[in-house]
Design an enzyme around this catalytic site. Sequence first.
Site, PDB file in Angstrom:
ATOM      1  N   CYS A   1       0.826  -1.216   0.000  1.00 19.73           N
ATOM      2  CA  CYS A   1       0.000   0.000   0.000  1.00 19.73           C
ATOM      3  C   CYS A   1       0.857   1.261   0.000  1.00 19.73           C
ATOM      4  CB  CYS A   1      -0.921   0.021   1.209  1.00 19.73           C
ATOM      5  SG  CYS A   1      -1.959  -1.441   1.319  1.00 19.73           S
TER       6      CYS A   1
ATOM      7  N   ASN B   1      -3.973  -8.888   7.211  1.00 22.69           N
ATOM      8  CA  ASN B   1      -3.196  -9.074   8.431  1.00 22.69           C
ATOM      9  C   ASN B   1      -4.023  -9.688   9.552  1.00 22.69           C
ATOM     10  OD1 ASN B   1      -0.257  -8.042   8.554  1.00 22.69           O
ATOM     11  ND2 ASN B   1      -1.292  -6.620   7.174  1.00 22.69           N
TER      12      ASN B   1
ATOM     13  N   TYR C   1     -15.079  15.506  22.937  1.00 20.91           N
ATOM     14  CA  TYR C   1     -15.144  16.800  22.268  1.00 20.91           C
ATOM     15  C   TYR C   1     -14.207  17.803  22.925  1.00 20.91           C
ATOM     16  CZ  TYR C   1     -16.838  21.640  22.201  1.00 20.91           C
ATOM     17  OH  TYR C   1     -16.901  22.994  22.157  1.00 20.91           O
TER      18      TYR C   1
END
Lengths: 572, 572
Positions: free
Chosen positions: B44, B325, B446
């Site tokens: 990748c 994986n 948050y």
Amino acid sequence: MAKRIVIIGGVAAGPKIAAKLRRLDHEAEITIIEKGKFLSYAGCGLPYYICEDIKEQRELMETPVGVLRDPEFFEKTKNVKVYNRTEAIKVDRLKKEVEIKNLDTNQIKTLPYDYLVFATGAKVMIPPIKAIDVDQPGMELGCMDLSHVYTLHGIEDAEAIRWTIKEKMAKKAVIIGGGLIGMEMTESLVKSGLLVTVIEMLPEILPIIDDDLGILVRRYCQEKGVNVRVEEKILRLEGESGIVKKVVTDKGVYDTDAVIIATGFRPNSDLAKKSGIEIGETGGIKVDLFMKTSDSFIYAAGDCVEIENLVCMKNAYMPMGSLANKQGRAVAINIAGGQEVFRGGLNSVVFKLFDYTVSRTGLGMKQAKDLGFDAEYTLVPAPDKAHYYPGAKRVITKIIVDKRNGKLLGGQFVGTGEIMKSVNTVATALYYGGTIEDLSMLDIPYAPPYASAIDNNVCVAANVIRNKLNRSMIGISALEVEKKRKRNEDFILLDVRTPKEYQQVRIPGSTLMPLGVIKQKLDELPRDKEIVTFCSASLRGYEASIILKSNGFEGVKVMDGGLACWPYELEK
Amino acid sequence: MAKRIVIIGGVAAGPKIAAKLRRLDHEAEITIIEKGKFLSYAGCGLPYYICEDIKEQRELMETPVGVLRDPEFFEKTKNVKVYNRTEAIKVDRLKKEVEIKNLDTNQIKTLPYDYLVFATGAKVMIPPIKAIDVDQPGMELGCMDLSHVYTLHGIEDAEAIRWTIKEKMAKKAVIIGGGLIGMEMTESLVKSGLLVTVIEMLPEILPIIDDDLGILVRRYCQEKGVNVRVEEKILRLEGESGIVKKVVTDKGVYDTDAVIIATGFRPNSDLAKKSGIEIGETGGIKVDLFMKTSDSFIYAAGDCVEIENLVCMKNAYMPMGSLANKQGRAVAINIAGGQEVFRGGLNSVVFKLFDYTVSRTGLGMKQAKDLGFDAEYTLVPAPDKAHYYPGAKRVITKIIVDKRNGKLLGGQFVGTGEIMKSVNTVATALYYGGTIEDLSMLDIPYAPPYASAIDNNVCVAANVIRNKLNRSMIGISALEVEKKRKRNEDFILLDVRTPKEYQQVRIPGSTLMPLGVIKQKLDELPRDKEIVTFCSASLRGYEASIILKSNGFEGVKVMDGGLACWPYELEK
């Protein structure tokens, strides 16, 4: 007839309720009572406003398209009546009336309601710290009686602190309390150019995370030039001409130009209590799943309520803007006749501290043990992206799990890397009562710029705990290793990195035996001593422990998180 | 006696199985057969290696501490025997033997096994495109017969492309196929200084996301100077002296110096099939929950297997490194005698495209409909942090949900903002079969530098769909609006932004009526025409639709995602 809804509190939950309710019911008569001048402002943005990351006050009160959310906005755009600078002083639940007082004119008025909402928020806890003023000898003062002593709650507080800095009246500041707000203010004041001392009474800063991570964050702040003191008790403040000048503790005296008191919040539930509404064990207003109080016509939301911790099902106090808004939405839907359930929270927290992000969801190891869980944990320091991708940064992940059933209990994250992707994942799994097996198998997406193939901070961490649960790995924390060293216990701290790595930096007293040569050098290791293996992050440490185990060494331990989680002295 | 395990394939799943198995069983005789020269490399990472974001080839094959994972590493550190440049050519399942051939010496050898693993990966699909060479008139060539025509599969491919660029033999490139690899290569080649044309046969690029997002990504690439062509069929390649020079389509002729064929992958299951192992409907090797094939002594993992889509429970092909994986780990545990279940995947994907991140998990709207779901969706463009926090960037969120039961079906994300935190959240909720109510109530943390108080990209998006499900909002997509316009339908496209915003940029033919004045101007709106409201992101558009509805206007629609999701022409 139109429903009359009176909302006491206009910062977070209150305006949310008003806005949502208006969308659901265009006829309702909605009124907000707000003690302060401002409403619907971003309280969590105040530290960033103080250091001028956010330039203008109005940015904290604007909609995403730049419209100021002032009383006029609410009245004109939302058809919501706002009384600001107005305090609700009495609730008559039989008559269904609220008495309000204008704080500028002292005028009193009575508002009838069909539904009342407490969105009264939190109040700052002021510790019983005394102060003296050398220019007023003999006067008994409280800590807030001196000038340049601040708390951080509303916009007015932030304005005062920002003004003190802007007018160059402060070069040094002492922050009392090393919790979330104290540490957010640390960054804010350092960014503003101040020399900052943080004084925490407890053995470690940041009770929102476990001490093994807290100590790493403290070390990081110290590297950033912040004087962080723990296990230190404030004795008194000292001032001159009414302005704070010194903070005296049981361990020292700190000259200062300003003091920020950040010792926590508690629910502002006084009026509710006075009105005979049931208050919970945490001091917050008791609400049911629909955010209704013990009075069927009265709801409550935000930092004034007690909610349930979804992990342990205990009553809890979680004064968080994210929850306040969710609760507010539920209140609005229910007042409008809907059936919206708010189940509780996970105590999820995140905050920024210089280049670090610190985050937590669910229970910490200490909390879990206090609650009687037989808990296991892991510490995994690892890059937030593929390790070979440019810009990968380290995150230390701690996952806490119930040994008996593999259920997740919590997750904590510290580091310079991207953390939201991991804490959100763990929080979501916690919401569903997920297990550590789930966490290791989640199909979260992967590409080198965003994650490692088996996501380090979620799946790998889960795999490490699973190895611990099935006893293929026995962990020991750096804190315990340090205790052994201090007690001069006879054990081998086996560094299995390369000679080159060892030469660069090492733990004093550790023994080097690179992973690649262990099999050849087994005879050099004693079989009657405890061996603790480690490497930079303890993956090689784990492999070494397996080799030793398969060669008959018993009870070999792996130091959790390796050198990356070692907070004590190092030789270079 | 030690178990003999032979693993065919040494890129992703294979080495993972070997490494994990070694940790579980220190006596096993583990052998990897790899056709290529290299093994255990980050496939990748190849696009980033080509454009030199990753400088050295060895970085793709190093452990996090810089040790090269070459055959010697596996043999010395892991005690795993590696045959590279070696092909497995025959499996005798009765004798439990594999015949292997060295590709350099042609030497043949037979390896006995107790357990065999197929980790044979994927193979590139080469479309049946013909080529001609002006210097070899009359010769019938396939597209791969010309030089400078590449696929991107292994390191050798990446080396060849990088070499072509480095030697300055290419200024222009045509990429055939606008899927994930095609678009990753687009960024890579643009970064390398090439002029890139992408040619996609389908009506829109990126079949991994829905067309309403695909078109936005395409527009973005076009702004970046990439010539992206859709609904265009390749007729042939043309070369000179054996080197590709032109791509001829049904719509044009493109001069080029190189061609990348990126038309997809399929499972490399040929040897398994030849060996009589059951193959699934997708062409992948069929495996059970333990990754065992139809032969009890043969496992399979990675890009060669068929797995289950956990959302719809259909057989699926998901050639992703992250899944490979995880499957590999399961295979190792099961061969070692454990009971590790791999349930399936969510088709979670993420990739980088210049400053955009594009991600998807679960089903898209189109897939959901094709599978017979009665699906609803939302498009929410919103900042990834508190909108007032510096550096907040936009993400467009699409959430797909089953109307009948509110169950989540999928999520898609596109934009310059941080996306992993949201896609991971949705993927985790999908894993648990979560509902849209869950998503709106999740306690994800948050703070202004990380999210909005009600997380825009998860909770707000969930709330918008909930509004759609309970019919307080009726949506219409930009694509449908554009169709109406093209058919000259008589409807009102009501822009409810401010006059200032309208003046800056607007949809041709739209009518301005700012949200604040709608109530006063209701008479100006016809009651017999369809009205579609919108604003920049359609929050004000939604509020406008509510005002209209409460004033007796029927069937008012809100344009999904507002201007931010409008991919067509604009007036300035």
